[in-house]
Design a protein around this motif. Structure first.
Motif, mmCIF file in Angstrom:
data_model
loop_
_atom_site.group_PDB
_atom_site.id
_atom_site.type_symbol
_atom_site.label_atom_id
_atom_site.label_comp_id
_atom_site.label_asym_id
_atom_site.label_seq_id
_atom_site.Cartn_x
_atom_site.Cartn_y
_atom_site.Cartn_z
ATOM 1 N N CYS A 1 39.669 57.149 -5.627
ATOM 2 C CA CYS A 1 38.469 57.476 -6.994
ATOM 3 C C CYS A 1 37.779 58.347 -6.155
ATOM 4 O O CYS A 1 37.127 58.670 -5.421
ATOM 5 C CB CYS A 1 37.476 56.030 -6.689
ATOM 6 S SG CYS A 1 36.519 56.178 -8.024
ATOM 7 N N CYS B 1 33.880 56.878 -5.400
ATOM 8 C CA CYS B 1 33.683 56.361 -3.917
ATOM 9 C C CYS B 1 34.801 56.312 -3.202
ATOM 10 O O CYS B 1 34.855 56.011 -1.723
ATOM 11 C CB CYS B 1 33.427 54.695 -4.545
ATOM 12 S SG CYS B 1 35.255 54.510 -4.824
ATOM 13 N N GLU C 1 37.113 55.176 -3.088
ATOM 14 C CA GLU C 1 38.593 53.974 -2.455
ATOM 15 C C GLU C 1 39.538 54.008 -3.615
ATOM 16 O O GLU C 1 39.995 54.680 -4.541
ATOM 17 C CB GLU C 1 37.799 52.605 -3.196
ATOM 18 C CG GLU C 1 36.798 52.477 -2.268
ATOM 19 C CD GLU C 1 37.215 51.726 -1.007
ATOM 20 O OE1 GLU C 1 37.844 51.310 -0.730
ATOM 21 O OE2 GLU C 1 36.068 52.088 -0.191
ATOM 22 N N SER D 1 44.354 51.264 -8.715
ATOM 23 C CA SER D 1 44.792 50.320 -8.488
ATOM 24 C C SER D 1 46.049 50.506 -9.461
ATOM 25 O O SER D 1 45.679 51.676 -10.497
ATOM 26 C CB SER D 1 43.814 48.913 -9.201
ATOM 27 O OG SER D 1 44.116 49.279 -10.598
ATOM 28 N N CYS E 1 37.782 54.710 -10.514
ATOM 29 C CA CYS E 1 38.515 52.830 -10.062
ATOM 30 C C CYS E 1 37.974 52.563 -10.819
ATOM 31 O O CYS E 1 36.526 52.599 -11.390
ATOM 32 C CB CYS E 1 37.806 52.645 -8.734
ATOM 33 S SG CYS E 1 36.164 52.394 -7.969
ATOM 34 N N GLU E 2 37.836 51.145 -11.262
ATOM 35 C CA GLU E 2 37.786 49.795 -11.984
ATOM 36 C C GLU E 2 35.613 49.493 -11.612
ATOM 37 O O GLU E 2 35.090 49.680 -12.216
ATOM 38 C CB GLU E 2 38.377 48.995 -11.917
ATOM 39 C CG GLU E 2 39.512 48.318 -12.378
ATOM 40 C CD GLU E 2 40.605 47.186 -12.785
ATOM 41 O OE1 GLU E 2 39.859 46.571 -12.648
ATOM 42 O OE2 GLU E 2 41.421 47.504 -12.564
ATOM 43 N N ASP E 3 35.648 49.383 -9.913
ATOM 44 C CA ASP E 3 34.263 48.946 -10.303
ATOM 45 C C ASP E 3 33.253 50.579 -10.422
ATOM 46 O O ASP E 3 32.381 50.074 -11.138
ATOM 47 C CB ASP E 3 34.287 48.729 -7.901
ATOM 48 C CG ASP E 3 34.734 48.193 -8.113
ATOM 49 O OD1 ASP E 3 34.817 46.730 -8.613
ATOM 50 O OD2 ASP E 3 35.265 47.762 -6.800
ATOM 51 N N CYS E 4 33.454 51.734 -10.465
ATOM 52 C CA CYS E 4 32.665 52.831 -10.849
ATOM 53 C C CYS E 4 33.214 52.664 -12.347
ATOM 54 O O CYS E 4 31.994 53.289 -12.291
ATOM 55 C CB CYS E 4 33.643 54.153 -9.688
ATOM 56 S SG CYS E 4 32.888 53.880 -8.234
ATOM 57 N N GLY F 1 33.389 50.635 -14.174
ATOM 58 C CA GLY F 1 31.766 49.545 -14.864
ATOM 59 C C GLY F 1 30.629 49.491 -15.263
ATOM 60 O O GLY F 1 29.778 49.235 -15.837
#
Length: 105
Positions: A79, A82, A84, A87, A100-103, A105
Motif C-alpha cells: 500500500c 500505509c 501494509e 491482499s 490496501c482495502e483499509d486505506c 475504504g
C-alpha cells in the motif's frame, strides 16, 4: 512464473488492450461528421460516450503505468499510503491497485 511476473504480464496485456482501444476511439472521433442534422445529433451523443470511455481508459493507463513503476522499484503489492501488503484478492481483482482495502475504504 513468479507472482510478480504474472502481475506484470497481466498489467502489460491490459495496457496493450487499452492503447489499442484508445487508438480506435481517436480514429472514430476524428471521422468527418454527417451533414444531416439528425445524424449529427446522434454522432454528437456517440462522441460524448467515446470521450468518456477514452478518459476512463487514460486514467486506467496511468494507474497501470504507476503499478509497473512499483514493480520496477520492488514496491508492488504494498500500500502506497500505509505500507501494509495489499491482499492477493484485491490485486487479483484490480492488479494496479495502489491502496490496501483499509486505506481505500
Amino acid at each position: 512464473m513468479t507472482d510478480m511476473q504474472t502481475y506484470e504480464k497481466i498489467l502489460r496485456d491490459r495496457q496493450r488492450e487499452l492503447e489499442s482501444r484508445l487508438s480506435r476511439i481517436d480514429v472514430d472521433l476524428g471521422r468527418t461528421k454527417e451533414q444531416d442534422s439528425d445524424d449529427r445529433a446522434t454522432e454528437s451523443e456517440n462522441d460524448e460516450v467515446l470521450e468518456g470511455l477514452g478518459q476512463a481508459g487514460q486514467e486506467e493507463l496511468r494507474a497501470i503505468g504507476a503499478a509497473l513503476d512499483r514493480i520496477a522499484k520492488g514496491t508492488y503489492g504494498t500500500c502506497v499510503r500505509c505500507g501494509e501488503p495489499i491482499s492477493e484478492e484485491r490485486l487479483g481483482a484490480v492488479p494496479y491497485a495502489p491502496l490496501c482495502e483499509d486505506c481505500m475504504g
